[in-house]
Scaffold this active site. Structure first.
Site, PDB file in Angstrom:
ATOM      1  N   GLY A   1       0.817  -1.219   0.000  1.00  0.00           N
ATOM      2  CA  GLY A   1       0.000   0.000   0.000  1.00  0.00           C
ATOM      3  C   GLY A   1       0.842   1.256   0.000  1.00  0.00           C
ATOM      4  O   GLY A   1       2.022   1.220  -0.356  1.00  0.00           O
TER       5      GLY A   1
ATOM      6  N   HIS B   1       4.195   2.102  -8.226  1.00  0.00           N
ATOM      7  CA  HIS B   1       3.287   0.950  -8.145  1.00  0.00           C
ATOM      8  C   HIS B   1       2.326   0.944  -9.328  1.00  0.00           C
ATOM      9  O   HIS B   1       2.048  -0.102  -9.918  1.00  0.00           O
ATOM     10  CB  HIS B   1       2.439   1.013  -6.870  1.00  0.00           C
ATOM     11  CG  HIS B   1       3.208   0.880  -5.603  1.00  0.00           C
ATOM     12  ND1 HIS B   1       3.374   1.921  -4.715  1.00  0.00           N
ATOM     13  CD2 HIS B   1       3.852  -0.184  -5.055  1.00  0.00           C
ATOM     14  CE1 HIS B   1       4.068   1.511  -3.678  1.00  0.00           C
ATOM     15  NE2 HIS B   1       4.388   0.246  -3.864  1.00  0.00           N
TER      16      HIS B   1
ATOM     17  N   LYS C   1      13.553  -1.166  -7.887  1.00  0.00           N
ATOM     18  CA  LYS C   1      14.119  -0.364  -6.792  1.00  0.00           C
ATOM     19  C   LYS C   1      14.537  -1.287  -5.643  1.00  0.00           C
ATOM     20  O   LYS C   1      15.571  -1.102  -5.034  1.00  0.00           O
ATOM     21  CB  LYS C   1      13.137   0.694  -6.298  1.00  0.00           C
ATOM     22  CG  LYS C   1      13.839   1.665  -5.354  1.00  0.00           C
ATOM     23  CD  LYS C   1      12.987   2.797  -4.957  1.00  0.00           C
ATOM     24  CE  LYS C   1      12.025   2.402  -3.878  1.00  0.00           C
ATOM     25  NZ  LYS C   1      12.702   2.064  -2.598  1.00  0.00           N
TER      26      LYS C   1
ATOM     27  N   MET D   1      11.010   6.813  -6.917  1.00  0.00           N
ATOM     28  CA  MET D   1       9.744   6.895  -6.179  1.00  0.00           C
ATOM     29  C   MET D   1       9.704   5.825  -5.108  1.00  0.00           C
ATOM     30  O   MET D   1      10.150   4.696  -5.314  1.00  0.00           O
ATOM     31  CB  MET D   1       8.580   6.722  -7.140  1.00  0.00           C
ATOM     32  CG  MET D   1       8.481   7.891  -8.067  1.00  0.00           C
ATOM     33  SD  MET D   1       6.792   8.254  -8.450  1.00  0.00           S
ATOM     34  CE  MET D   1       7.054   9.635  -9.550  1.00  0.00           C
TER      35      MET D   1
END
Ligand code: PAF
Length: 282
Positions: A31, A37, A149, A184
């Site tokens: 989340g 994402h 990442k 990010m």
């Protein structure tokens, strides 16, 4: 988008797709979603008939209870973001659904789990492998998508998939960056706008190291990177590593190494720990 908290109801629904031989793409997350994402969801959407995203803050991968307690839980706005990119199914189970009894199984990924992130987060990859195995058994996807990442996580999942013969293709997805180059991350939400500018130096350091790969030794690059960060007092470098991109082992001779290389950094900006990497083909 259908939302499930319950494993058996989700399985029932997915069975209907499996019986029609439809391809299921799966994006596991914890989340606090961001564009990184969403790019995984978009890629999964382009390559499959149905996309399942899971949102579950997995307690077994946190070695610091404070981190677990502080982890942002934003289910409603996350669900909205998932709808906006056409995600078909969201699985958001409670702890009692995922771990009705404490899990006892232990994985051993050898060197892969003791280097870099493993050194600083003991037990972390065991918890990741445990929850990803459970999720794979529940969702039974054709393809599962992981952001580069978390390169070490991707490699651990590849090993897990190989060792347990999961019939799942593991897809490594490109890092999505802010305009200034900062990778990010859900943790970026904890940075001030000034810290976001400062944190962009992490990507600058990786680019600088990449330029030196063909002409310098590991030690020379290492010391340049250390000097670079020693001049930025707001960033504390935890590690910089040049490693084989598949094994994360160190590289004796950069110029002779024929496999892809990974340049990896972990650093603190204030109390926020950030990681980033570059995957360099030869
Ligand atoms: O990368 C993450 O968000 C998590 O480690 C994962 C893969 C969803 C497992 O909890």
């Amino acid at each position: 988008m259908q939302i499930f908290q319950n494993i058996s109801k989700l399985r029932e629904t997915l069975l209907a797709f499996q019986q029609k031989s439809q391809k299921i793409g799966f994006v596991p997350t914890m989340g606090a979603l961001h564009q990184g994402h969403l790019s995984l969801i978009k890629q999964a959407k382009a390559e499959n008939d149905v996309v399942v995203c899971s949102i579950y803050v997995n307690p077994t991968q946190f070695n610091n209870p404070d981190d677990l307690a502080k982890y942002p839980r934003l289910l409603e706005s996350d669900a909205e973001m998932l709808r906006s990119v056409g995600c078909d199914i969201l699985f958001a189970p409670a702890d009692t659904e995922m771990y009705p009894n404490p899990a006892k199984i232990k994985f051993d990924f050898g060197f892969l789990e003791t280097t870099m992130e493993g050194k600083f987060r003991p037990g972390h990859f065991n918890g990741v492998a445990l929850v990803v195995s459970k999720l794979f058994h529940i969702v039974m996807p054709h393809k599962a998508y992981f952001g580069q990442k978390d390169l070490q996580q991707y490699l651990v999942i590849k090993q897990l998939t190989n060792d347990l013969s999961f019939p799942i293709e593991i897809v490594r997805c490109q890092i999505v960056r802010e305009e200034n180059g900062l990778a990010m991350s859900s943790r970026n939400k904890r940075l001030s706008s000034e810290q976001i500018q400062i944190a962009s130096n992490i990507y600058k350091a990786l680019q600088m190291a990449e330029k030196m790969l063909k002409t310098h030794t590991s030690e020379q690059i290492q010391s340049q990177i250390e000097i670079f960060f020693s001049e930025i007092k707001e960033i504390e470098l935890e590690y910089f590593e040049i490693a084989d991109a598949y094994t994360l082992e160190g590289i004796a001779d950069l110029q002779k190494h024929s496999q892809p290389k990974a340049l990896c950094i972990a650093a603190f900006v204030g109390d926020v720990r950030l990681i980033d990497n570059l995957w360099v083909e030869n």
